[in-house]
Design a protein around this motif. Structure first.
Motif, short mmCIF file in Angstrom:
data_model
loop_
_atom_site.label_atom_id
_atom_site.label_comp_id
_atom_site.label_asym_id
_atom_site.label_seq_id
_atom_site.Cartn_x
_atom_site.Cartn_y
_atom_site.Cartn_z
N ASP A 87 0.84 -1.21 0.00
CA ASP A 87 0.00 0.00 0.00
C ASP A 87 0.87 1.25 0.00
O ASP A 87 0.52 2.26 -0.64
N ALA A 88 1.99 1.20 0.73
CA ALA A 88 2.88 2.35 0.78
C ALA A 88 3.46 2.64 -0.60
O ALA A 88 3.55 3.80 -1.03
N VAL A 89 3.86 1.59 -1.30
CA VAL A 89 4.38 1.76 -2.66
C VAL A 89 3.29 2.33 -3.57
O VAL A 89 3.54 3.25 -4.37
N THR A 90 2.07 1.83 -3.40
CA THR A 90 0.97 2.25 -4.27
C THR A 90 0.66 3.73 -4.12
O THR A 90 0.47 4.45 -5.11
N PHE A 91 0.60 4.24 -2.86
CA PHE A 91 0.20 5.65 -2.71
C PHE A 91 1.27 6.60 -3.26
O PHE A 91 0.96 7.67 -3.76
N ILE A 92 2.54 6.21 -3.20
CA ILE A 92 3.59 7.07 -3.76
C ILE A 92 3.55 7.05 -5.29
O ILE A 92 3.63 8.10 -5.95
N ARG A 93 3.40 5.86 -5.88
CA ARG A 93 3.34 5.77 -7.34
C ARG A 93 2.08 6.46 -7.87
O ARG A 93 2.14 7.13 -8.92
N THR A 94 0.95 6.31 -7.16
CA THR A 94 -0.28 6.94 -7.61
C THR A 94 -0.15 8.46 -7.59
O THR A 94 -0.57 9.14 -8.54
N GLU A 152 -1.37 15.99 -2.67
CA GLU A 152 -1.18 15.89 -1.21
C GLU A 152 -1.61 14.50 -0.78
O GLU A 152 -2.69 14.03 -1.14
N VAL A 153 -0.76 13.83 -0.01
CA VAL A 153 -1.04 12.47 0.44
C VAL A 153 -0.81 12.38 1.94
O VAL A 153 0.20 12.89 2.45
N TRP A 164 3.29 9.65 7.52
CA TRP A 164 3.79 10.84 6.84
C TRP A 164 2.66 11.64 6.22
O TRP A 164 1.64 11.09 5.78
N GLN A 165 2.89 12.94 6.16
CA GLN A 165 2.08 13.83 5.34
C GLN A 165 3.01 14.29 4.21
O GLN A 165 4.02 14.95 4.46
N MET A 166 2.67 13.92 2.94
CA MET A 166 3.58 14.16 1.81
C MET A 166 2.95 15.07 0.78
O MET A 166 1.74 15.05 0.55
N HIS A 167 3.84 15.83 0.13
CA HIS A 167 3.42 16.73 -0.94
C HIS A 167 4.30 16.45 -2.15
O HIS A 167 5.53 16.42 -2.05
N PHE A 168 3.66 16.22 -3.30
CA PHE A 168 4.38 15.93 -4.54
C PHE A 168 4.13 17.08 -5.53
O PHE A 168 2.98 17.39 -5.84
N ARG A 226 6.45 15.48 5.95
CA ARG A 226 6.40 15.84 7.37
C ARG A 226 6.04 14.59 8.17
O ARG A 226 5.04 13.92 7.86
N ASP A 227 6.85 14.27 9.18
CA ASP A 227 6.60 13.08 10.01
C ASP A 227 5.46 13.38 10.98
O ASP A 227 5.59 14.22 11.87
N VAL A 228 4.32 12.68 10.80
CA VAL A 228 3.15 12.89 11.67
C VAL A 228 2.86 11.64 12.48
O VAL A 228 1.73 11.38 12.87
N THR A 229 3.92 10.86 12.74
CA THR A 229 3.74 9.59 13.45
C THR A 229 3.14 9.80 14.84
O THR A 229 2.18 9.13 15.22
N GLU A 230 3.72 10.73 15.60
CA GLU A 230 3.23 10.93 16.96
C GLU A 230 1.78 11.36 16.98
O GLU A 230 0.96 10.82 17.76
N ALA A 231 1.42 12.30 16.13
CA ALA A 231 0.02 12.76 16.10
C ALA A 231 -0.92 11.65 15.67
O ALA A 231 -2.02 11.49 16.22
N THR A 232 -0.50 10.85 14.68
CA THR A 232 -1.34 9.76 14.19
C THR A 232 -1.55 8.70 15.25
O THR A 232 -2.67 8.24 15.49
N LEU A 233 -0.46 8.29 15.91
CA LEU A 233 -0.57 7.26 16.94
C LEU A 233 -1.33 7.77 18.16
O LEU A 233 -2.07 7.01 18.81
N THR A 234 -1.17 9.06 18.49
CA THR A 234 -1.92 9.63 19.61
C THR A 234 -3.41 9.62 19.32
O THR A 234 -4.23 9.25 20.19
N ALA A 235 -3.77 10.00 18.11
CA ALA A 235 -5.20 9.98 17.73
C ALA A 235 -5.74 8.56 17.75
O ALA A 235 -6.86 8.31 18.19
#
Length: 489
Positions: A77-84, A97-98, A117-121, A138-147
Motif C-alpha cells: 500500500d505504501a508503494v501504491t500511494f507514492i506511485r499513484t 497531497e497524500v 507521513w504527510q507528503m506533498h508531490f 512531514r513526520d506525523v507519526t506521533e500525532a497519528t498514533l496519539t489519535a
C-alpha cells in the motif's frame, strides 16, 4: 506557478537544482525522476535526519531500493500511494497531497519502526515538460498514533464501562454523540435526530431544572470548568435509567464554535445494585434488632423465673435454702449483665456495637437496685463520652464487671461514706482502663473475688477471651481491681 517549479534554460544539472535553496529549508525535501524506479536525484539534510539515514548516499538508487517498504505492514500500500501520487502529478501537472499515510523505516539494527507521513508531490518543469518530482514530507507519526490511541481508549471505554462521548452546541442545539447515548435514552438508531431537545425531554421532571442550571453555569464559566450532571431518565418502557455526564466547554477546531464536550456514563446497573444492597442491609439490620429484642425479652423471662424460685427458697427457709438462694442471686446477676448488653446493642458500620459507657451505667444502676443500695453507695465515673466495643467483647467485659461489683458489695460493705467506685478512662494509645474499688472489711488475706472461686475463674476466662489483663491489690484499706484492655487488639 500553481505549485510547479520552473527551471530556466541555464540550470541543467543536479548542482543547478541544489542552487534552488532547498538545502536551507527546515522541512524534508527529496527530488526523484518520474521513471519506473523513481530514481533519486538529491535530498536535503532535513530529509536525511527525518528518514534516519544521515550520511547515506542514495543518489541514483530507486526510491524503494533506498527505502524498502515493510512487507509485514502493508508495504504494498505504501508503494501504491507514492506511485499513484507521482502518476497523477505527471498526468495533470498539479501537485498532490497524500497522508497521513504509513511508510515504515529501518532503524540501525535493521528492524522496521512504524512511521506515518504527510507528503506533498510537486512537478519540476523545464521547457514545458516535467523532468523531476519534488517530494516534501512531514513526520506525523506521533500525532497519528496519539489519535489512534485516543480512539482505542474511547472504544474500550464505550464497550467496558458504558461510556459514550458527545459534543453539544448550546446555541444551535446540535448534538453529536455516540450511538450508545441514544440507547441509554431509549431511542432507536436515527430516531432522535441531530438535536438535543428530544434528550432533554426524557430527563426526569424532578431533575431537568438542575440540568438546565448546570448547563447555564458552565456556559458562563471559564474554559476548563467541569460540568457535572447526575439525573434519571424514565423510558417509555417503564424502566428508569441513571445517567452521569461529565464535560467541559471547548472550542471546536473545525467551526471555531464553543461546544460542551464530554462523556455519558450509564450508572443504571450500579444504582440498582446499590439500592438492592441498601434494602438487604436494612432487612439484615431489622432482623438483628428483632433477634436482639427477642433475646433480651427471653433473658428477662429467665430473670423472672430465677426471682420466683428465689422467693420460694426464702419461704422454705433453712441453711440449704439460703445457700441455694445465694447461688440463684449470682446466676441472676450474670443473666442481668448479659441482658444489659443486649439492651444497648446498636448496628453501626455493618457491625453490632455497644456503647460501653451506656452499658456500664445500666449495669451499675441495675446492680445498685438489686442490692437495694442508695446512689451514693456505688459511684460510676468516666473520662470518655463514647467508647465503642463489638458485642462479643462487650458481653465478656460486662460479665467481668458484674463479678467484680458483686464481690465489692459482698466484701466491701458499701455505704454513702465507703462507696464502691467504678472508673473508666482511655489512654491516647486507645488502651481502656477500668478500676473497681471497695472498702476492705475482711481480715481474709486472700484476694479471691468470692469464697467459692467460681467468680475468680469466670473473670480470668473472660479476661483471656477479650485480651484484657486484671491486677488486684489492697491499698490504704481499699481493695482495688484494675483492668487494662487495648481496644485496637
Amino acid at each position: 506557478m500553481n505549485g510547479q517549479i520552473q527551471l530556466s534554460e541555464r540550470p541543467d544539472s543536479i548542482t543547478d537544482i541544489l542552487a534552488l535553496g532547498f538545502e536551507a529549508v527546515p522541512f524534508a525535501a527529496l527530488f526523484f525522476l518520474p521513471d519506473d524506479k523513481l530514481t533519486l536525484l538529491w535530498r536535503n539534510s532535513a530529509h536525511q535526519v527525518m528518514s534516519g539515514s544521515v550520511g547515506v548516499d542514495v543518489t541514483g538508487l530507486g526510491m524503494f531500493e533506498a527505502f524498502p517498504p515493510n512487507a509485514d505492514a502493508d508495504g504494498a500500500d505504501a508503494v501504491t500511494f507514492i506511485r499513484t501520487a507521482t502518476n497523477e502529478t505527471m498526468r495533470t501537472g498539479i501537485p498532490q497531497e497524500v497522508g497521513p499515510a504509513r511508510f515504515d523505516l529501518l532503524d540501525k539494527s535493521g528492524a522496521y519502526v512504524e512511521h506515518h507521513w504527510q507528503m506533498h508531490f510537486a512537478p519540476v518543469r523545464k521547457d514545458g515538460r516535467t523532468i523531476a518530482i519534488l517530494q516534501t514530507a512531514r513526520d506525523v507519526t506521533e500525532a497519528t498514533l496519539t489519535a489512534r490511541l485516543a480512539q482505542s481508549h474511547r472504544r474500550a471505554a464505550t464497550s467496558t464501562a458504558s461510556v459514550a462521548y458527545f459534543s453539544y452546541d448550546p446555541e444551535t442545539d446540535l448534538f453529536l454523540r455516540h450511538d450508545a447515548i441514544d440507547a441509554m435514552f431509549g431511542f432507536a438508531p436515527d430516531e432522535a435526530g441531530i438535536y438535543a431537545a428530544p434528550f432533554f425531554e426524557r430527563v426526569h421532571a424532578d431533575d431537568i431544572a438542575a440540568v438546565h442550571a448546570e448547563v447555564a453555569r458552565v456556559l458562563g464559566a471559564p474554559h476548563g470548568e467541569i460540568a457535572s450532571f447526575d439525573y434519571r431518565v424514565p423510558l417509555p418502557s417503564g424502566e428508569e435509567r441513571f445517567v452521569r455526564i461529565r464535560g467541559e466547554m471547548a472550542t471546536d477546531p473545525v467551526d471555531r464554535r464553543p461546544k460542551l464536550v464530554g462523556t455519558f456514563v450509564d450508572l443504571t446497573d450500579i444504582e440498582n445494585a446499590r439500592r438492592d444492597l441498601e434494602k438487604a442491609v436494612h432487612v439484615r439490620e431489622s432482623l438483628v434488632v428483632e433477634a436482639n429484642h427477642r433475646i433480651k425479652n427471653s433473658l428477662q423471662i429467665a430473670l423472672s423465673l430465677l426471682r420466683l424460685q428465689s422467693s420460694k427458697l426464702i419461704v422454705a427457709g433453712g441453711p440449704a435454702a439460703e445457700k441455694a438462694r445465694e447461688a440463684l442471686r449470682a446466676v441472676e446477676s450474670r443473666v442481668r449483665a448479659v441482658a444489659d448488653v443486649h439492651a444497648t446493642i446498636q448496628i453501626d458500620d455493618d457491625v453490632a456495637n455497644i456503647d460501653l459507657i451506656t452499658l456500664v451505667a445500666r449495669l451499675v444502676a441495675s446492680t445498685r437496685r438489686s442490692a437495694e443500695l442508695p446512689d451514693a453507695a456505688m459511684v460510676f465515673t468516666h473520662s470518655a463520652e463514647v467508647i465503642r466495643l463489638k458485642s462479643d467483647r462487650a458481653i465478656a467485659l460486662s460479665l467481668m464487671l458484674n463479678e467484680l461489683l458483686t464481690n465489692a458489695i459482698k466484701y466491701g460493705g458499701p455505704g454513702e461514706h465507703s462507696p464502691v467506685t467504678l472508673e473508666i478512662d482511655m489512654t491516647p494509645e486507645r488502651v481502656l482502663r477500668i478500676t473497681v474499688e471497695n472498702a476492705d472489711l475482711t481480715a481474709d488475706p486472700r484476694l479471691d473475688i468470692d469464697s467459692g472461686g467460681t467468680g475468680e475463674r469466670l473473670v480470668q476466662q473472660f479476661a483471656a477471651q477479650i485480651g484484657a489483663e486484671i491486677d488486684r491489690a489492697k491499698e490504704n484499706g481499699r481493695v482495688i481491681a484494675r483492668i487494662t484492655m487495648p481496644l485496637n487488639a
